[in-house]
Design a protein around this motif. Structure first.
Motif, mmCIF file in Angstrom:
data_model
loop_
_atom_site.group_PDB
_atom_site.id
_atom_site.type_symbol
_atom_site.label_atom_id
_atom_site.label_comp_id
_atom_site.label_asym_id
_atom_site.label_seq_id
_atom_site.Cartn_x
_atom_site.Cartn_y
_atom_site.Cartn_z
ATOM 1 N N GLU A 157 0.837 -1.208 0.000
ATOM 2 C CA GLU A 157 0.000 0.000 0.000
ATOM 3 C C GLU A 157 0.869 1.254 0.000
ATOM 4 O OE1 GLU A 157 -3.471 -2.321 2.541
ATOM 5 O OE2 GLU A 157 -2.278 -0.734 3.500
ATOM 6 N N PHE A 158 1.962 1.212 0.757
ATOM 7 C CA PHE A 158 2.878 2.360 0.773
ATOM 8 C C PHE A 158 3.464 2.583 -0.614
ATOM 9 C CE2 PHE A 158 7.061 4.277 1.179
ATOM 10 C CZ PHE A 158 6.840 5.327 2.063
ATOM 11 N N GLN A 175 -1.484 -2.829 -15.118
ATOM 12 C CA GLN A 175 -0.218 -3.469 -15.439
ATOM 13 C C GLN A 175 0.955 -2.666 -14.888
ATOM 14 O OE1 GLN A 175 0.365 -6.484 -17.137
ATOM 15 N NE2 GLN A 175 2.498 -6.160 -16.515
ATOM 16 N N ALA A 176 0.909 -1.334 -15.058
ATOM 17 C CA ALA A 176 1.986 -0.468 -14.565
ATOM 18 C C ALA A 176 2.077 -0.537 -13.052
ATOM 19 C CB ALA A 176 1.763 0.968 -15.023
ATOM 20 N N ILE A 177 0.926 -0.565 -12.390
ATOM 21 C CA ILE A 177 0.916 -0.663 -10.925
ATOM 22 C C ILE A 177 1.507 -1.997 -10.485
ATOM 23 C CG2 ILE A 177 -0.577 -0.852 -8.894
ATOM 24 C CD1 ILE A 177 -2.469 1.145 -10.261
ATOM 25 N N ALA A 178 1.100 -3.073 -11.162
ATOM 26 C CA ALA A 178 1.608 -4.403 -10.804
ATOM 27 C C ALA A 178 3.118 -4.468 -10.960
ATOM 28 C CB ALA A 178 0.936 -5.457 -11.688
ATOM 29 N N GLU A 179 3.628 -3.933 -12.064
ATOM 30 C CA GLU A 179 5.074 -3.968 -12.297
ATOM 31 C C GLU A 179 5.817 -3.122 -11.277
ATOM 32 O OE1 GLU A 179 5.520 -2.735 -16.323
ATOM 33 O OE2 GLU A 179 4.888 -4.675 -17.154
ATOM 34 N N HIS A 180 5.198 -1.996 -10.862
ATOM 35 C CA HIS A 180 5.871 -1.122 -9.894
ATOM 36 C C HIS A 180 5.963 -1.790 -8.528
ATOM 37 C CE1 HIS A 180 7.174 2.518 -7.873
ATOM 38 N NE2 HIS A 180 6.244 2.295 -6.961
ATOM 39 N N ILE A 181 4.876 -2.450 -8.115
ATOM 40 C CA ILE A 181 4.844 -3.025 -6.762
ATOM 41 C C ILE A 181 5.580 -4.357 -6.696
ATOM 42 C CG2 ILE A 181 3.335 -3.921 -4.952
ATOM 43 C CD1 ILE A 181 1.250 -1.891 -5.775
ATOM 44 N N TYR A 182 5.419 -5.184 -7.719
ATOM 45 C CA TYR A 182 5.954 -6.534 -7.650
ATOM 46 C C TYR A 182 7.072 -6.815 -8.640
ATOM 47 C CZ TYR A 182 2.114 -7.636 -4.522
ATOM 48 O OH TYR A 182 1.253 -7.645 -3.464
ATOM 49 N N GLY A 183 7.394 -5.846 -9.493
ATOM 50 C CA GLY A 183 8.484 -6.015 -10.435
ATOM 51 C C GLY A 183 8.254 -7.189 -11.367
ATOM 52 N N ASP A 184 9.310 -7.964 -11.616
ATOM 53 C CA ASP A 184 9.238 -9.086 -12.554
ATOM 54 C C ASP A 184 8.269 -10.174 -12.086
ATOM 55 O OD1 ASP A 184 11.080 -7.819 -14.144
ATOM 56 O OD2 ASP A 184 12.802 -8.952 -13.363
ATOM 57 N N ILE A 199 -5.694 -1.364 -4.081
ATOM 58 C CA ILE A 199 -6.432 -0.118 -4.327
ATOM 59 C C ILE A 199 -7.592 0.011 -3.345
ATOM 60 C CG2 ILE A 199 -7.998 1.041 -5.930
ATOM 61 C CD1 ILE A 199 -5.233 1.531 -6.814
ATOM 62 N N LYS A 200 -8.334 -1.073 -3.171
ATOM 63 C CA LYS A 200 -9.490 -1.053 -2.264
ATOM 64 C C LYS A 200 -9.067 -0.701 -0.843
ATOM 65 C CE LYS A 200 -13.117 -4.078 -0.427
ATOM 66 N NZ LYS A 200 -13.702 -5.451 -0.453
ATOM 67 N N ASN A 201 -7.985 -1.325 -0.364
ATOM 68 C CA ASN A 201 -7.534 -1.076 1.009
ATOM 69 C C ASN A 201 -7.016 0.347 1.177
ATOM 70 O OD1 ASN A 201 -8.167 -3.685 1.824
ATOM 71 N ND2 ASN A 201 -6.125 -4.482 1.376
ATOM 72 N N LEU A 202 -6.273 0.831 0.165
ATOM 73 C CA LEU A 202 -5.755 2.186 0.252
ATOM 74 C C LEU A 202 -6.891 3.197 0.234
ATOM 75 C CD1 LEU A 202 -3.330 4.063 0.383
ATOM 76 C CD2 LEU A 202 -3.135 3.898 -2.112
ATOM 77 N N LYS A 203 -7.894 2.985 -0.635
ATOM 78 C CA LYS A 203 -9.040 3.895 -0.685
ATOM 79 C C LYS A 203 -9.774 3.912 0.659
ATOM 80 C CE LYS A 203 -11.618 4.093 -4.395
ATOM 81 N NZ LYS A 203 -12.429 3.726 -5.569
#
Length: 227
Positions: A157-158, A175-184, A199-203
């Motif tokens: 979330e951070f 896709q961009a979010i997934a790659e940013h958080i989890y990389g490869d 997203i749901k938890n952060l909102k």
């Protein structure tokens, strides 16, 4: 140099005036104080980017002023200027929280170089804090606050919040979010359910702080944080 404010604490009137005039030509706002008491009043009234501090003052010791500054949790940069040039004097000043120590006599050009070096270091340190509207994110400590209240965020979330803030007012894809958080590792994810969950938890956590509509879903495209 924009809106940089210095305080010169020096009881020798000629030197005090010379330093103030020199830095005024360098486009600094430069205040002066010739006594311990006057310096305390200035420090209480204004934050300074840098304080140029003499140790020997007629009504007190500059090192006590430095201790006072640090007890108040002020992060003003401090350069000690002193006729004392022993190694122990330097160590004492630096141990109490001074950023630099310059022995008298010195060239004003050298003092100028040291002030600017200190300001560059402070600027680099401050780059570890991301500020956007109501958010303040300490990237080094991994602490996020919203309107001064700390958000209790998981690592994912951070990272998501930082990514959205860095891309504020722009649509970012799942896709961009997934790659940013989890990389490869995102390549092995069977779906984007984990993105929906983050997203749901952060909102929800932002809603608890009174900000319900900061993150919008953009149908077929992704998400946007509006600030």
């Amino acid at each position: 140099m924009i809106d940089m404010r210095l305080l010169v604490v020096e009881d020798e009137a000629t030197l005090l005036q010379s330093i103030r005039e020199y830095f005024a030509l360098e486009d600094f706002t430069c205040d002066g104080a010739a006594t311990y008491a006057a310096a305390v009043n200035k420090i209480d009234d204004h934050p300074y980017d840098c304080i140029i501090l003499d140790i020997n003052l007629p009504d007190g010791n500059g090192l006590r002023l430095l201790q006072y500054l640090r007890r108040q949790k002020k992060d003003d940069g401090v350069i000690i200027i002193s006729a004392r040039n022993s190694v122990q004097d330097r160590i004492s000043g630096l141990d109490l929280g001074a950023d630099d120590y310059l022995t008298k006599p010195f060239h004003l050009s050298e003092l100028n170089a040291r002030v600017k070096a200190l300001l560059r270091r402070k600027s680099q340190r401050s780059s570890d804090v991301l500020v956007a509207d109501m958010f303040a994110i300490d990237l080094a400590a991994r602490v996020a606050t919203c309107n001064g209240c700390q958000l209790a965020l998981t690592k994912g979330e951070f990272d998501l919040l930082v990514y959205l803030i860095n891309n504020k007012n722009r649509v970012v894809s799942k896709q961009a979010i997934a790659e940013h958080i989890y990389g490869d590792q995102s390549d092995n994810m069977p779906s984007f359910d984990f993105v929906y969950s983050q997203i749901k938890n952060l909102k929800r956590k932002l809603k608890e702080k009174g900000h319900e509509d900061l993150i919008q879903s953009v149908y077929g495209l992704g998400y946007k944080l509006s600030l």
